[in-house]
Scaffold this active site. Sequence first.
Site, PDB file in Angstrom:
ATOM      1  CB  SER A  41      -0.920   0.011   1.242  1.00  0.00           C
ATOM      2  OG  SER A  41      -0.146   0.086   2.430  1.00  0.00           O
ATOM      3  CB  ILE A  60       5.175   5.798  -0.127  1.00  0.00           C
ATOM      4  CG1 ILE A  60       4.476   7.074   0.377  1.00  0.00           C
ATOM      5  CG2 ILE A  60       6.473   6.147  -0.854  1.00  0.00           C
ATOM      6  CD1 ILE A  60       5.215   7.798   1.511  1.00  0.00           C
ATOM      7  CG  ASP A 104       6.346  -9.327  11.044  1.00  0.00           C
ATOM      8  OD1 ASP A 104       7.087  -8.322  11.046  1.00  0.00           O
ATOM      9  OD2 ASP A 104       5.448  -9.514  11.879  1.00  0.00           O
ATOM     10  CG  ASN A 150       8.360   2.144   1.389  1.00  0.00           C
ATOM     11  OD1 ASN A 150       8.276   3.367   1.437  1.00  0.00           O
ATOM     12  ND2 ASN A 150       7.301   1.346   1.508  1.00  0.00           N
ATOM     13  CE1 TYR A 208       7.302   6.692  10.759  1.00  0.00           C
ATOM     14  CE2 TYR A 208       7.535   9.064  10.978  1.00  0.00           C
ATOM     15  CZ  TYR A 208       7.379   7.946  10.191  1.00  0.00           C
ATOM     16  OH  TYR A 208       7.318   8.080   8.823  1.00  0.00           O
ATOM     17  CE  LYS A 220      10.290   6.462   8.662  1.00  0.00           C
ATOM     18  NZ  LYS A 220      10.439   5.530   7.533  1.00  0.00           N
ATOM     19  CB  THR A 241      -0.128   6.272   2.982  1.00  0.00           C
ATOM     20  OG1 THR A 241       0.410   6.645   4.254  1.00  0.00           O
ATOM     21  CG2 THR A 241       0.706   6.887   1.870  1.00  0.00           C
TER      22      THR A 241
HETATM   23  N1  LIG Z   1       2.608   8.730   4.778  1.00  0.00           N
HETATM   24  C1  LIG Z   1       3.442   9.664   5.210  1.00  0.00           C
HETATM   25  O1  LIG Z   1       3.040  10.784   5.518  1.00  0.00           O
HETATM   26  C2  LIG Z   1       4.923   9.368   5.302  1.00  0.00           C
HETATM   27  C3  LIG Z   1       5.816  10.440   5.432  1.00  0.00           C
HETATM   28  C4  LIG Z   1       7.171  10.179   5.516  1.00  0.00           C
HETATM   29  C5  LIG Z   1       7.629   8.874   5.475  1.00  0.00           C
HETATM   30  N2  LIG Z   1       6.743   7.845   5.361  1.00  0.00           N
HETATM   31  C6  LIG Z   1       7.267   6.481   5.320  1.00  0.00           C
HETATM   32  O2  LIG Z   1       6.870   5.857   4.113  1.00  0.00           O
HETATM   33  C7  LIG Z   1       6.951   4.444   4.281  1.00  0.00           C
HETATM   34  C8  LIG Z   1       5.693   3.821   3.741  1.00  0.00           C
HETATM   35  O3  LIG Z   1       4.576   4.209   4.532  1.00  0.00           O
HETATM   36  P1  LIG Z   1       3.198   4.675   3.905  1.00  0.00           P
HETATM   37  O4  LIG Z   1       2.974   6.073   4.308  1.00  0.00           O
HETATM   38  O5  LIG Z   1       3.141   4.329   2.485  1.00  0.00           O
HETATM   39  O6  LIG Z   1       2.153   3.842   4.788  1.00  0.00           O
HETATM   40  P2  LIG Z   1       1.449   2.438   4.554  1.00  0.00           P
HETATM   41  O7  LIG Z   1       0.522   2.523   3.385  1.00  0.00           O
HETATM   42  O8  LIG Z   1       0.881   2.078   5.882  1.00  0.00           O
HETATM   43  O9  LIG Z   1       2.634   1.451   4.155  1.00  0.00           O
HETATM   44  C9  LIG Z   1       3.411   0.748   5.097  1.00  0.00           C
HETATM   45  C10 LIG Z   1       3.920  -0.506   4.420  1.00  0.00           C
HETATM   46  O10 LIG Z   1       4.770  -1.211   5.346  1.00  0.00           O
HETATM   47  C11 LIG Z   1       4.314  -2.559   5.402  1.00  0.00           C
HETATM   48  N3  LIG Z   1       4.611  -3.165   6.703  1.00  0.00           N
HETATM   49  C12 LIG Z   1       4.073  -2.847   7.912  1.00  0.00           C
HETATM   50  N4  LIG Z   1       4.570  -3.649   8.860  1.00  0.00           N
HETATM   51  C13 LIG Z   1       5.430  -4.487   8.231  1.00  0.00           C
HETATM   52  C14 LIG Z   1       6.265  -5.550   8.681  1.00  0.00           C
HETATM   53  N5  LIG Z   1       6.296  -5.885   9.983  1.00  0.00           N
HETATM   54  N6  LIG Z   1       7.015  -6.219   7.768  1.00  0.00           N
HETATM   55  C15 LIG Z   1       6.967  -5.885   6.446  1.00  0.00           C
HETATM   56  N7  LIG Z   1       6.211  -4.876   5.975  1.00  0.00           N
HETATM   57  C16 LIG Z   1       5.446  -4.203   6.864  1.00  0.00           C
HETATM   58  C17 LIG Z   1       2.821  -2.484   5.159  1.00  0.00           C
HETATM   59  O11 LIG Z   1       2.370  -3.741   4.678  1.00  0.00           O
HETATM   60  P3  LIG Z   1       1.375  -4.765   5.410  1.00  0.00           P
HETATM   61  O12 LIG Z   1       0.441  -4.014   6.287  1.00  0.00           O
HETATM   62  O13 LIG Z   1       0.691  -5.416   4.235  1.00  0.00           O
HETATM   63  O14 LIG Z   1       2.281  -5.705   6.155  1.00  0.00           O
HETATM   64  C18 LIG Z   1       2.774  -1.441   4.054  1.00  0.00           C
HETATM   65  O15 LIG Z   1       3.030  -2.037   2.815  1.00  0.00           O
HETATM   66  C19 LIG Z   1       7.161   4.196   5.783  1.00  0.00           C
HETATM   67  O16 LIG Z   1       8.536   3.937   6.024  1.00  0.00           O
HETATM   68  C20 LIG Z   1       6.773   5.539   6.393  1.00  0.00           C
HETATM   69  O17 LIG Z   1       7.418   5.759   7.622  1.00  0.00           O
HETATM   70  C21 LIG Z   1       5.386   8.067   5.262  1.00  0.00           C
END
Ligand SMILES: NC(=O)c1ccc[n+]([C@@H]2O[C@H](COP(=O)([O-])OP(=O)(O)OC[C@H]3O[C@@H](n4cnc5c(N)ncnc54)[C@H](OP(=O)(O)O)[C@@H]3O)[C@@H](O)[C@H]2O)c1
Length: 266
Positions: free
Chosen positions: A15, A17, A63, A90, A155, A159, A190
Site C-alpha cells: 500500500s 508509497i 514480517d 521502505n 518514529y 527516521k 496513505t
Molecule cells: N505517509 C506519510 O506521511 C509518510 C511520510 C514520511 C515517510 N513515510 C514512510 O513511508 C513508508 C511507507 O509508509 P506509507 O505512508 O506508504 O504507509 P502504509 O501505506 O501504511 O505502508 C506501510 C507498508 O509497510 C508494510 N509493513 C508494515 N509492517 C510491516 C512488517 N512488519 N514487515 C513488512 N512490511 C510491513 C505495510 O504492509 P502490510 O500491512 O501489508 O504488512 C505497508 O506495505 C514508511 O517507512 C513511512 O514511515 C510516510
Amino acid sequence: MTQNRELAIVTGASSGIGFELARQLAERGFDLIVNSADEERLRPAAEEISRRTGAHVQPVRADLRSYAEAERLVAAVAATGRPVAVAVLNAGVGEGGAFLDTELEDEFEIIDLNVRSTVHLAKRLLRSMAAAGEGRVLITSSVASAMPGPFHSVYNASKSFLQSFSQALQNELKDTPLTVTALMPGPTETDCFHRADMDDTKVGRSRKADPAQVAAQGLDALFAGRDKVVAGSLKTKAQALANKVLPDSVKAAVHRRMAEPGSADR
Ligand SMILES: NC(=O)c1ccc[n+]([C@@H]2O[C@H](COP(=O)([O-])OP(=O)(O)OC[C@H]3O[C@@H](n4cnc5c(N)ncnc54)[C@H](OP(=O)(O)O)[C@@H]3O)[C@@H](O)[C@H]2O)c1
C-alpha cells in the site's frame, strides 16, 4: 521472470508509497520482488502491478520485524539467481501518542521494522550489489528525520537514524558504482497516520501529498544518483528548508501542535 528486465525489490509494497514505488518501477521496466507482512494485502497488490504493467511480480510475505523472516526475504531474492539492480527499503510504521502512554512493545516494533530491518537488508543487499558491481538503494526516511517528534517520538527518532545511516553509506560508497538515496516524504495520503492511531491529530486530518507524486520524485532522485530528496507538496519542501535553520526546540513545538492527540479539533 523475463531475462531482459532488471530486478528490483520493494519492502512495504502492499500500500501507500511502497505500492507506488513498486508500480512505477515496473512501469520503468523492472521485474519485482514485493514484500509486506500481510499476505491478504500483498498478493492483490502484486497482481494489480503485474496486470497493469506486464512485469513479473513475485510477492514474498515476510514480517520484517523478525530476523528469521528478513533472512527468508533475502533467501527468496538469492533464489532468483538474478542480481538486484534496485532495492527500496521502505517498510515502516509509526505509533502516535504520549510516550508515557504508548506501549513499550509498540515502540520496539517501530525500531525493529524501521531501523533494524533496514540495516539488516541493507547489509545483505549492498554486499550482493558490491559483488555484482552495481546497484541502487532507496531508503524511505522522512522530513520528520530532521524534527524532534513530540507524540511520535520513537518514529521521528527512527527516521533520524535512517537519514544519518543513508548519508554515512553514501560517503562510504562514493568511489563505488553503488548508490544510496534517502527519500524524505512529507505528510502523504496513505494508511500511515490511521495505523499510527493519529486520526485525531492536526497532521492526521491535514491535506496530504499524493503517494504517486512522492514515489515519482523518489525514483527520479534514485536514478539520478542523488543523496536525498524531499518529496511531496511545496509545503513539505518549505518545511524541509525551515528545518535547516530552526532550533530543535522550535521544531519540537511545531511538531507538537501537529501531532498531539486531540489537536485536530483545536
Ligand atoms: N505517509 C506519510 O506521511 C509518510 C511520510 C514520511 C515517510 N513515510 C514512510 O513511508 C513508508 C511507507 O509508509 P506509507 O505512508 O506508504 O504507509 P502504509 O501505506 O501504511 O505502508 C506501510 C507498508 O509497510 C508494510 N509493513 C508494515 N509492517 C510491516 C512488517 N512488519 N514487515 C513488512 N512490511 C510491513 C505495510 O504492509 P502490510 O500491512 O501489508 O504488512 C505497508 O506495505 C514508511 O517507512 C513511512 O514511515 C510516510
